[in-house]
Scaffold this motif. Structure first.
Motif, PDB file in Angstrom:
ATOM      1  N   ALA A   6      -4.198   8.899   8.146  1.00 46.48           N
ATOM      2  CA  ALA A   6      -2.805   9.212   7.872  1.00 46.48           C
ATOM      3  C   ALA A   6      -2.630   9.477   6.380  1.00 46.48           C
ATOM      4  N   VAL A   7      -1.924  10.530   6.067  1.00 43.64           N
ATOM      5  CA  VAL A   7      -1.710  10.928   4.672  1.00 43.64           C
ATOM      6  C   VAL A   7      -0.587  10.073   4.076  1.00 43.64           C
ATOM      7  N   PRO A   8      -0.690   9.665   2.803  1.00 45.88           N
ATOM      8  CA  PRO A   8       0.379   8.872   2.173  1.00 45.88           C
ATOM      9  C   PRO A   8       1.695   9.630   2.135  1.00 45.88           C
ATOM     10  N   ASP A   9       2.760   8.884   2.030  1.00 43.51           N
ATOM     11  CA  ASP A   9       4.103   9.432   1.931  1.00 43.51           C
ATOM     12  C   ASP A   9       4.216  10.260   0.652  1.00 43.51           C
ATOM     13  N   GLU A  10       4.778  11.474   0.753  1.00 48.14           N
ATOM     14  CA  GLU A  10       4.854  12.374  -0.406  1.00 48.14           C
ATOM     15  C   GLU A  10       5.719  11.824  -1.528  1.00 48.14           C
ATOM     16  N   ARG A  11       6.755  11.088  -1.181  1.00 47.42           N
ATOM     17  CA  ARG A  11       7.631  10.530  -2.219  1.00 47.42           C
ATOM     18  C   ARG A  11       6.908   9.450  -3.017  1.00 47.42           C
ATOM     19  N   ARG A  12       6.065   8.670  -2.359  1.00 47.50           N
ATOM     20  CA  ARG A  12       5.295   7.654  -3.087  1.00 47.50           C
ATOM     21  C   ARG A  12       4.226   8.307  -3.943  1.00 47.50           C
ATOM     22  N   LEU A  13       3.650   9.400  -3.458  1.00 49.38           N
ATOM     23  CA  LEU A  13       2.672  10.123  -4.280  1.00 49.38           C
ATOM     24  C   LEU A  13       3.345  10.677  -5.533  1.00 49.38           C
ATOM     25  N   ARG A  14       4.549  11.206  -5.379  1.00 54.58           N
ATOM     26  CA  ARG A  14       5.278  11.721  -6.534  1.00 54.58           C
ATOM     27  C   ARG A  14       5.610  10.592  -7.504  1.00 54.58           C
ATOM     28  N   ALA A  15       5.968   9.429  -6.972  1.00 55.66           N
ATOM     29  CA  ALA A  15       6.263   8.279  -7.836  1.00 55.66           C
ATOM     30  C   ALA A  15       5.013   7.830  -8.586  1.00 55.66           C
ATOM     31  N   LEU A  16       3.850   7.887  -7.924  1.00 58.03           N
ATOM     32  CA  LEU A  16       2.598   7.534  -8.601  1.00 58.03           C
ATOM     33  C   LEU A  16       2.282   8.545  -9.698  1.00 58.03           C
ATOM     34  N   ALA A  17       2.480   9.837  -9.414  1.00 56.74           N
ATOM     35  CA  ALA A  17       2.258  10.867 -10.438  1.00 56.74           C
ATOM     36  C   ALA A  17       3.209  10.665 -11.612  1.00 56.74           C
ATOM     37  N   PRO A  62       0.830  -1.198   0.000  1.00 54.78           N
ATOM     38  CA  PRO A  62       0.000   0.000   0.000  1.00 54.78           C
ATOM     39  C   PRO A  62       0.867   1.252   0.000  1.00 54.78           C
ATOM     40  N   LEU A  63       0.271   2.378  -0.356  1.00 56.96           N
ATOM     41  CA  LEU A  63       1.010   3.627  -0.354  1.00 56.96           C
ATOM     42  C   LEU A  63       1.387   4.044   1.058  1.00 56.96           C
ATOM     43  N   VAL A  64       0.635   3.618   2.066  1.00 52.52           N
ATOM     44  CA  VAL A  64       0.951   3.959   3.450  1.00 52.52           C
ATOM     45  C   VAL A  64       0.330   2.938   4.385  1.00 52.52           C
ATOM     46  N   TRP A  65       1.036   2.620   5.439  1.00 47.05           N
ATOM     47  CA  TRP A  65       0.467   1.854   6.537  1.00 47.05           C
ATOM     48  C   TRP A  65       0.317   2.834   7.674  1.00 47.05           C
TER      49      TRP A  65
END
Length: 169
Positions: free
Chosen positions: A67-78, A59-62
């Motif tokens: 809890a908001v997802p990790d910003e680096r993973r959000l950037r990787a998804l974008a 998952p994007l975050v545990w």
């Protein structure tokens, strides 16, 4: 008589530099490069959706609800979505982070971003309009012009799934 054998030295492990450029707040003052170098393969995912890759199913975050997802993973998804929209990555490579409707929309939309070089997503700007919902946008550098990519993620259990995406024409 043969000469005495010289003992071979063992290989050593050398640290490798990070693949992601640092965020603005990670850089020391006065250290502002014009543009970090492009590194090929930093977001490599399994091309075969049947084979689990290193991040498949994660998952994007545990964490606790809200809890908001990790910003680096959000950037990787974008970055991955931008590569899909430019035709450089198959939509199935990020299917574990998308709802079925969004994946079908990505397949149907085809190649929206037309650029000579691979697109590069910038820093993710994240907002949380309500609990369990995260909206983010990122500027995608496409060489001669830039585009904006917006994603909406909703928490489903312990996973964050992309439920909407939109990009500038």
């Amino acid at each position: 008589m043969s000469p005495p054998r010289r003992q071979a030295s063992l290989p050593r492990i050398a640290p490798s530099p990070t693949a992601e450029p640092p965020y603005d707040d990670d850089r020391p003052a006065g250290d502002t490069p014009a543009m970090p170098p492009y590194v090929q393969g930093t977001l490599a995912l399994a091309l075969d959706p049947g084979k689990p890759g290193p991040s498949a199913g994660k998952p994007l975050v545990w964490g606790p609800p809200g809890a908001v997802p990790d910003e680096r993973r959000l950037r990787a998804l974008a970055q991955a979505v931008a590569e899909i929209l430019s035709g450089r990555r198959p939509p199935a490579s990020v299917s574990c982070h998308l709802t079925g409707r969004v994946q079908a929309e990505l397949v149907r939309s085809g190649k929206i971003i037309d650029s000579a070089r691979p697109p590069r997503a910038g820093r993710a700007h994240v907002s949380q309009p309500e609990d369990g919902v995260v909206e983010m946008c990122a500027v995608v550098d496409c060489g001669d012009r830039s585009r904006v990519l917006a994603l909406r993620l909703e928490r489903r259990g312990v996973r964050w799934l992309c439920t909407e995406f939109e990009t500038s024409p």
